[in-house]
Design an enzyme around this catalytic site. Structure first.
Site, PDB file in Angstrom:
ATOM      1  CE  LYS A 151      -8.467  -6.648   7.043  1.00 22.26           C
ATOM      2  NZ  LYS A 151      -9.399  -5.647   7.603  1.00 22.26           N
TER       3      LYS A 151
ATOM      4  CE1 TYR B 249      -5.086  -7.085   8.076  1.00 24.33           C
ATOM      5  CE2 TYR B 249      -4.396  -7.406   5.791  1.00 24.33           C
ATOM      6  CZ  TYR B 249      -4.974  -6.620   6.780  1.00 24.33           C
ATOM      7  OH  TYR B 249      -5.445  -5.372   6.456  1.00 24.33           O
TER       8      TYR B 249
ATOM      9  CB  SER C 143      -6.904  -6.226   2.793  1.00 23.08           C
ATOM     10  OG  SER C 143      -5.634  -6.361   2.170  1.00 23.08           O
TER      11      SER C 143
END
Length: 268
Positions: free
Chosen positions: A170, A166, A153
């Site tokens: 990533k 998160y 991402s």
């Protein structure tokens, strides 16, 4: 070579390949599974709920492709082992492994992130990919090569006030493929990341259903919109096919231009 030359026509052909897709029942994973099947791959569609996977399998079968469903919780090493074994038992090989499944149980400042949520994010988004890659790579090497594709991402390339852990996971995925590229490149195994921007999936619903977030993201994106799952799938086909055979250790950003900069000037 002319445009009708068979070598040119086969550049994105996946005929004869077996592709394994985690998180393949919806969103980006579903789009990748469908497009890989369309290009000739036999696809193992995996997620926690086998019924949802079977729905995607039925779509592939109805279009003349080949696919099977396999339940798998990526947080469990034994589930991943069973997933790999199911693919090998059915078709005897895995040519492309797409690590798409991920979690994000926390939406908010990192200071309020519980330890167990951080562990879950890192375990599901990084360690599971590490496990799966190391499960499939030896067999790929024996058969002359393969492609490991991790869906990362742009959160791994920029800071966020609400997606901190998160984003860390990533960014770690991007380093994971660099390591895999170096370790397995001599055996003709390629490892790459795809880093989408905001895409209209159930996973990202908290972002694109928020009018303020959607308005800001649309305004600040050069293409003036968010992405659709199918707009990510082509990169996976590229990375699995002959077209991507000299690319490894890289991250392909597909974000509508977000990282290039904002077309808005001084607007709030």
């Amino acid at each position: 070579m002319g445009f009708g030359d068979p070598v040119e026509a086969s550049l994105f052909d996946l005929t004869g390949q077996v592709a394994l897709v985690t998180g393949g029942s919806r969103g980006i994973g579903r789009a990748i599974a469908l497009r890989m099947a369309q290009h000739g791959a036999r696809v193992v569609v995996s997620s926690r709920k086998v019924e949802a996977c079977q729905t995607v399998v039925e779509e592939i079968l109805a279009a003349g492709g080949e696919a099977v469903a396999q339940a798998c919780n990526i947080g469990r090493k034994e589930d991943l082992g069973a997933l790999v074994e199911a693919a090998l038992s059915r078709w005897g090989r895995i040519d492309a492994a797409v690590c798409n499944a991920a979690v994000n149980p926390h939406f908010g400042p990192s200071a309020t992130l519980p330890d167990e949520a951080f562990d879950k994010i890192m375990g599901s988004n990084v360690r599971s990919n590490f496990w799966l890659a190391n499960m499939v790579a030896p067999g790929m090497a024996e058969r002359g090569g393969g492609s490991i594709i991790v869906v990362s991402s742009i959160a791994g390339l920029r800071g966020s006030p609400v997606l901190g852990a998160y984003g860390i996971s990533k960014a770690a995925d991007m380093q994971l493929v660099r390591n895999l590229a170096v370790e397995w490149g001599p055996r003709n195994i390629r490892a790459n990341c795809i880093a989408p921007g905001l895409v209209r999936t159930d996973f990202a619903r908290a972002l694109w259903e928020d009018p303020a977030i959607l308005r800001k993201r649309t305004r600040d994106t050069p293409l003036q919109r968010i992405g659709e799952p199918d707009e990510i799938a082509g990169a996976a086909v590229f990375l699995a096919s002959a077209a991507g055979r000299f690319m490894t250790g890289q991250t392909i950003v597909i974000d509508g231009g977000v990282l290039a900069g904002s077309p808005s000037v001084g607007e709030e």
